[in-house]
Design a protein around this motif. Sequence first.
Motif, short mmCIF file in Angstrom:
data_model
loop_
_atom_site.label_atom_id
_atom_site.label_comp_id
_atom_site.label_asym_id
_atom_site.label_seq_id
_atom_site.Cartn_x
_atom_site.Cartn_y
_atom_site.Cartn_z
N ASP A 156 1.09 -0.76 -0.10
CA ASP A 156 -0.21 0.40 0.08
C ASP A 156 1.09 1.09 0.44
N ALA A 157 1.16 2.31 -1.06
CA ALA A 157 1.53 3.19 -1.68
C ALA A 157 1.00 4.71 -0.97
N GLY A 158 -0.51 4.16 -0.73
CA GLY A 158 -1.60 5.17 -0.65
C GLY A 158 -2.13 5.99 -1.44
N LEU A 210 9.11 1.99 -5.43
CA LEU A 210 7.93 2.85 -5.24
C LEU A 210 7.66 3.68 -3.90
N VAL A 211 7.31 4.79 -4.15
CA VAL A 211 7.09 5.73 -3.41
C VAL A 211 5.47 6.68 -2.78
N ARG A 212 5.90 5.97 -1.10
CA ARG A 212 4.83 6.82 -0.79
C ARG A 212 4.76 8.04 -0.38
N ALA A 213 3.61 8.81 -1.14
CA ALA A 213 3.98 10.15 -1.46
C ALA A 213 3.82 10.85 0.12
N GLU A 214 2.62 10.83 1.07
CA GLU A 214 1.92 10.48 2.09
C GLU A 214 2.08 10.04 3.14
N ASN A 215 1.57 10.33 4.45
CA ASN A 215 1.45 9.67 5.37
C ASN A 215 2.24 9.06 5.65
N PHE A 216 3.28 9.02 5.79
CA PHE A 216 4.76 8.12 5.84
C PHE A 216 5.80 8.86 7.22
N ASP A 217 6.06 8.53 8.21
CA ASP A 217 7.27 8.47 9.37
C ASP A 217 8.78 8.34 8.60
N LEU A 218 9.72 9.38 9.54
CA LEU A 218 11.25 8.94 8.92
C LEU A 218 11.47 8.56 10.01
N VAL A 219 11.63 6.76 9.41
CA VAL A 219 12.73 5.56 10.16
C VAL A 219 14.16 6.06 10.22
N SER A 220 14.89 6.05 10.92
CA SER A 220 16.40 5.83 10.80
C SER A 220 16.62 4.90 10.06
N GLY A 221 17.40 4.89 9.05
CA GLY A 221 17.92 3.18 8.24
C GLY A 221 16.95 3.08 7.03
N ILE A 254 9.97 14.41 0.13
CA ILE A 254 9.12 13.88 0.01
C ILE A 254 8.48 12.47 -0.47
N GLY A 255 8.78 11.61 -0.06
CA GLY A 255 8.37 10.39 -0.19
C GLY A 255 9.49 9.64 1.04
N ARG A 256 8.23 8.08 0.96
CA ARG A 256 9.54 6.88 1.62
C ARG A 256 9.42 5.95 0.84
N VAL A 257 10.08 4.98 0.57
CA VAL A 257 10.17 3.79 -0.82
C VAL A 257 9.77 2.84 -0.19
N GLY A 307 0.74 6.97 -4.36
CA GLY A 307 1.86 6.79 -4.68
C GLY A 307 2.42 6.54 -5.67
N TYR A 308 3.74 6.96 -5.91
CA TYR A 308 4.37 6.14 -7.62
C TYR A 308 5.54 5.30 -7.58
N TRP A 309 5.88 5.09 -9.02
CA TRP A 309 7.24 4.17 -9.37
C TRP A 309 7.70 5.20 -9.68
#
Length: 283
Positions: A187-189, A213-224, A270-273, A192-194
Amino acid sequence: MAVSGGFTPKVLLAVLNFARPAVLDEHYRREYSSLMATEQKKRKLTDEELRECAALNAIYKAKKKELGVTQEKIAIEGLKATTQSAASHYLTGKNALNMEAARVFARYLKVRIDEFSPRLHGEWVRKSAAAIGFDLSGAANVKETAQPYRDDKEYPLISWVAAGSWQEACDNFHPGDADTWLSSDIDAGECGYWLEVKGPSMQPVFTPGMRILVRAENFDLVSGKFYVARLESTGETTFKQYLRDGGASYLQPLNSAFPIIPITDDVRIIGRVVDVKMPASLL
């Protein structure tokens, strides 16, 4: 050697063990940890570990004046130790380097980890690959890890230029606006986009032609984990690993030939992979 009001290390250890470190203040917890490490019997370092320490020491001696860094600064600020000896023990080969210490030294000396420890660099790359479901251990080719079943959804393959302003354009994007749509059970929201990986900066885990695949919204920043970011001053969109260490955040390429990007006001993530596909040429 006397510490903390004249107590010797062995006496202080006995007191601290009896008092239990969970109820001690921060100063004594730190001293407890430091003394426990000192009292533990140290194993003999391997030849490879000794070479790593020697290489790091040579880099430190060559760059300390230019960068204005000291062993005390690295130890207390970076390693969160109480004395300079925490850094000295790595530089002189008394303690073997580990991943956390290597990252601290690399950050303060502005070098890549593989410049003094190819072993730890390789370990870091393998952990980075595992973070997105890839297994690099014991194989030259990347193998995809099985994921639990989910219904597939299609997302558009867009350009890196378009990704820079995708959050604003997503609502006006329609199925006919992209030549290629790729499916994923992740689920990329709704937005989402590739993206297709370009260039070598994220090798060996991500090679040119791979799709992320990138989730462009509602993502957390997680180290690593891996993210797409926009550099506001240039308009460039980039794909890197996000790391937070010692209160600082930065974007790290997996290919050590490329520089680290400190996260400043100029960087907007701007997005999480969340998924990746191998290039068709490898299948």
